[in-house]
Design a protein around this motif. Structure first.
Motif, PDB file in Angstrom:
ATOM      1  N   LEU A  39      -7.379  -8.499   1.466  1.00  0.00           N
ATOM      2  CA  LEU A  39      -8.105  -7.668   1.505  1.00  0.00           C
ATOM      3  C   LEU A  39      -8.961  -7.102   0.308  1.00  0.00           C
ATOM      4  N   CYS A  45     -12.408  -8.004   0.443  1.00  0.00           N
ATOM      5  CA  CYS A  45     -13.257  -7.366   1.122  1.00  0.00           C
ATOM      6  C   CYS A  45     -14.187  -6.458   0.434  1.00  0.00           C
ATOM      7  N   LYS A  93     -16.205  -6.795  10.721  1.00  0.00           N
ATOM      8  CA  LYS A  93     -14.949  -7.179  11.592  1.00  0.00           C
ATOM      9  C   LYS A  93     -15.388  -8.586  12.308  1.00  0.00           C
ATOM     10  N   VAL A 150      -3.105 -10.031   8.808  1.00  0.00           N
ATOM     11  CA  VAL A 150      -4.195  -9.638   9.388  1.00  0.00           C
ATOM     12  C   VAL A 150      -4.535 -10.267  10.758  1.00  0.00           C
ATOM     13  N   ILE A 159      -5.087  -8.487  14.718  1.00  0.00           N
ATOM     14  CA  ILE A 159      -5.825  -7.389  14.839  1.00  0.00           C
ATOM     15  C   ILE A 159      -7.137  -7.300  15.412  1.00  0.00           C
ATOM     16  N   SER A 216      -6.708   2.089  11.840  1.00  0.00           N
ATOM     17  CA  SER A 216      -7.392   2.040  10.927  1.00  0.00           C
ATOM     18  C   SER A 216      -8.289   0.702  10.707  1.00  0.00           C
ATOM     19  N   TRP A 217      -7.834  -0.281  11.330  1.00  0.00           N
ATOM     20  CA  TRP A 217      -8.735  -1.273  11.488  1.00  0.00           C
ATOM     21  C   TRP A 217     -10.138  -0.927  12.389  1.00  0.00           C
ATOM     22  N   TRP A 218      -9.939  -0.493  13.547  1.00  0.00           N
ATOM     23  CA  TRP A 218     -10.853  -0.009  14.296  1.00  0.00           C
ATOM     24  C   TRP A 218     -11.625   1.007  14.212  1.00  0.00           C
ATOM     25  N   ALA A 226     -12.161   0.678   6.274  1.00  0.00           N
ATOM     26  CA  ALA A 226     -11.063   0.451   7.058  1.00  0.00           C
ATOM     27  C   ALA A 226     -10.484  -0.293   6.151  1.00  0.00           C
ATOM     28  N   MET A 227     -10.884  -1.306   5.216  1.00  0.00           N
ATOM     29  CA  MET A 227     -10.118  -2.194   4.374  1.00  0.00           C
ATOM     30  C   MET A 227      -9.234  -1.410   3.580  1.00  0.00           C
ATOM     31  N   LEU A 254      -6.445   0.003   5.210  1.00  0.00           N
ATOM     32  CA  LEU A 254      -5.394  -1.151   5.324  1.00  0.00           C
ATOM     33  C   LEU A 254      -4.756  -1.321   4.262  1.00  0.00           C
TER      34      LEU A 254
END
Lengths: 205, 205
Positions: A126, A129, A142, A157, A160, B80-82, B90-91, B94
């Motif tokens: 992450l 990212c 995404k 990860v 998801i 939290s991802w979506w 979001a990252m 996470l």
DNA sequence: TCAAACCCTCACGCGTAGGTTAGATTACGG
DNA sequence: CCGTAATCTAACCTACGCGTGAGGGTTTGA
């Protein structure tokens, strides 16, 4: 807070015992229900009265609880100690109990060390990212196809990917790296779990 | 066992999904209730129909469960991802989630390593009980005063001393070695736990 | 003698991860 | 068309470690 806690000779009441051990009165009564603790006697009115060493007992319970023992296990422990009567046999039972718990504990440690690795790896992933933090690159996050410096997405990860409802028709299929990680079922019984269908192998595309 | 599992194009029914993942149908429906999984659609009669990647999702759930995540935590993870939509935010969420879990995991490991030490020590202690296996020495086992080669009884063994009911009036008082071991309460809040009243010290005697 | 603390015994509630009916409906092979 | 297997919803049960009343009795010191 101002009244002396000890009134019946040197006997304690539940509230005293509770205060001395940091547990709730309810908890202490629960321990009694579970056979972990008995008041030395009761007052004429039915109040539980404990001797001092009950404090040690409760602390012991709290200690073992903190170490992952269930009240039931503690009860087994006490029972195997007091039942056999003649020393060595009871000791043998205790040894077995401890032995089982030890094996279990070691397994738990291994599983959590595995988790620790997975988590650090996930975090490492992450971290990369941040690189995407340019507005342009962000849009496709995404369905990210960027190189994160890893062969595969970390197990934590992966999976998801699809939002609930919106059929997102996987951008990159087949990345789950279930390799050597234990699943909850593996711990208990060895079901006929099909040998990991690790990746995309549809009839389409 | 003989019927082909896939009938609606390439869609799976719960049973199929269950078999492919080793989970129960009930479990899968539970995951849906928890927002972890949605069927791609329903049949006209109301049967849940899944696409293939649902298999990956369920495996992921099982994996994380095995690693100590709760279904709720997984839901947070997915959300939290979506939710954040734009990648980096979001990252970040996470990362925080993973970070917290990592800290928690490390604590768990330490506690269990402590338990491992306690257990091995307890076992070592109990080993010495074999020496008592002579009928003569056995009688007094529980009020044993023999030298077990240790300064104190291991924490796991201490506290077992008094049988429920039979007021045994402690043979050796004050042995609990609560030293550096965490109790369940310590983990959560730091109460005003009195600093260990290690032994008999009342106003009597 | 009285009120404040304290205690008693039920007994239900929470959250987790499902298991297990029950009764009704759907899908499918023959 | 029919039987059977699979699935549907709904609801209740398990174990853990207590929390939180309800409704009523006990101790104690002033």
């Amino acid at each position: 807070m101002s009244t002396e806690p000890i009134q019946n000779g040197h006997l304690l009441r539940v509230g005293d015992l509770a205060r001395l051990t940091g547990k709730s009165v309810r908890a202490i009564r629960l321990y009694e229900e579970q056979g972990l603790l008995q008041p030395a006697t009761r007052s004429s009115g039915g109040f539980r009265l404990y001797e001092d060493h009950a404090v040690e007992r409760v602390r012991w319970i709290d200690l073992l609880h903190g170490l992952g023992f269930s009240l039931h296990e503690m009860h087994d422990l006490l029972r195997s100690w007091w039942s056999a009567g003649l020393g060595p046999e009871a000791m043998t039972e205790l040894r077995e109990l401890f032995g089982r718990k030890l094996a279990e504990t070691r397994e738990t440690i291994l599983r959590h060390q595995q988790l620790e690795r997975e988590l650090t790896e996930g975090l490492r992933y992450l971290e990369t990212c941040r690189v995407c933090a340019t507005p342009a690159a962000v849009k496709g996050c995404k369905s990210c196809t960027q190189d994160h410096g890893m062969k595969n997405e970390p197990a934590l990860v992966a999976g998801i990917v699809t939002p609930p409802g919106a059929a997102r028709r996987f951008a990159r299929a087949g990345f789950v790296r279930i390799d050597g990680i234990k699943t909850s079922h593996d711990r208990l019984a060895h079901e006929s779990k099909p040998p990991v269908v690790s990746a995309g192998k549809e009839s389409k595309a």
